[in-house]
Enzyme design. Sequence first.
Site, PDB file in Angstrom:
ATOM      1  CG  HIS A  51      -2.002  -0.985   1.200  1.00 59.08           C
ATOM      2  ND1 HIS A  51      -2.967  -1.096   2.178  1.00 59.08           N
ATOM      3  CD2 HIS A  51      -2.296  -1.928   0.263  1.00 59.08           C
ATOM      4  CE1 HIS A  51      -3.811  -2.056   1.850  1.00 59.08           C
ATOM      5  NE2 HIS A  51      -3.426  -2.582   0.700  1.00 59.08           N
ATOM      6  CD  GLU A  53      -1.892   4.025   3.332  1.00 60.30           C
ATOM      7  OE1 GLU A  53      -1.623   3.425   2.268  1.00 60.30           O
ATOM      8  OE2 GLU A  53      -3.006   3.961   3.875  1.00 60.30           O
TER       9      GLU A  53
HETATM   10 ZN   LIG Z   1      -3.270   0.026   3.820  1.00 64.79          ZN
END
Ligand SMILES: [Zn+2]
Length: 147
Positions: A51, A53
């Site tokens: 992801h 992040e």
């Molecule tokens: Zn995530």
Amino acid sequence: MFRSHMDRALQEARAAAARGEVPVGAVVARGATVLAAAGNRTRELSDPTAHAEMLALRAACAAAGSARLPDADLYVTLEPCAMCAAAIAGARVARLYYGAADPKSGGVAHGARVFSHPQSHHAPEVYDGIAAEAAADLLRGFFSARR
Ligand SMILES: [Zn+2]
């Protein structure tokens, strides 16, 4: 002085969409300085943890030589999922700024609400709804094009 890095996160989200990835982008910054920026790469890397992040935190931590970034802020276009929220807590990120709410997979204001658990080692200050419309438009456009 406060400077939002959400525009840069949106750029990363657009770049992710262009790669065929779910358009989410993230920036880790210390004040005005961008430490790392990334977009989703779960398909490209065949990695469910890739992801935006996670990738931005990994890069910023590697550059800092530390698993903790207590003076850093994280900007992300979509409410982080439970996995990313746990990583944000682990990295001791000071502030979290996010765009669109994610009732389906979010783990901050929805679902697991990771930061509100006593087991969460750290809770960043959370600011939601930053450029939420732009972030949500990107996601809507991406998923309607795939249907
Ligand atoms: Zn995530």
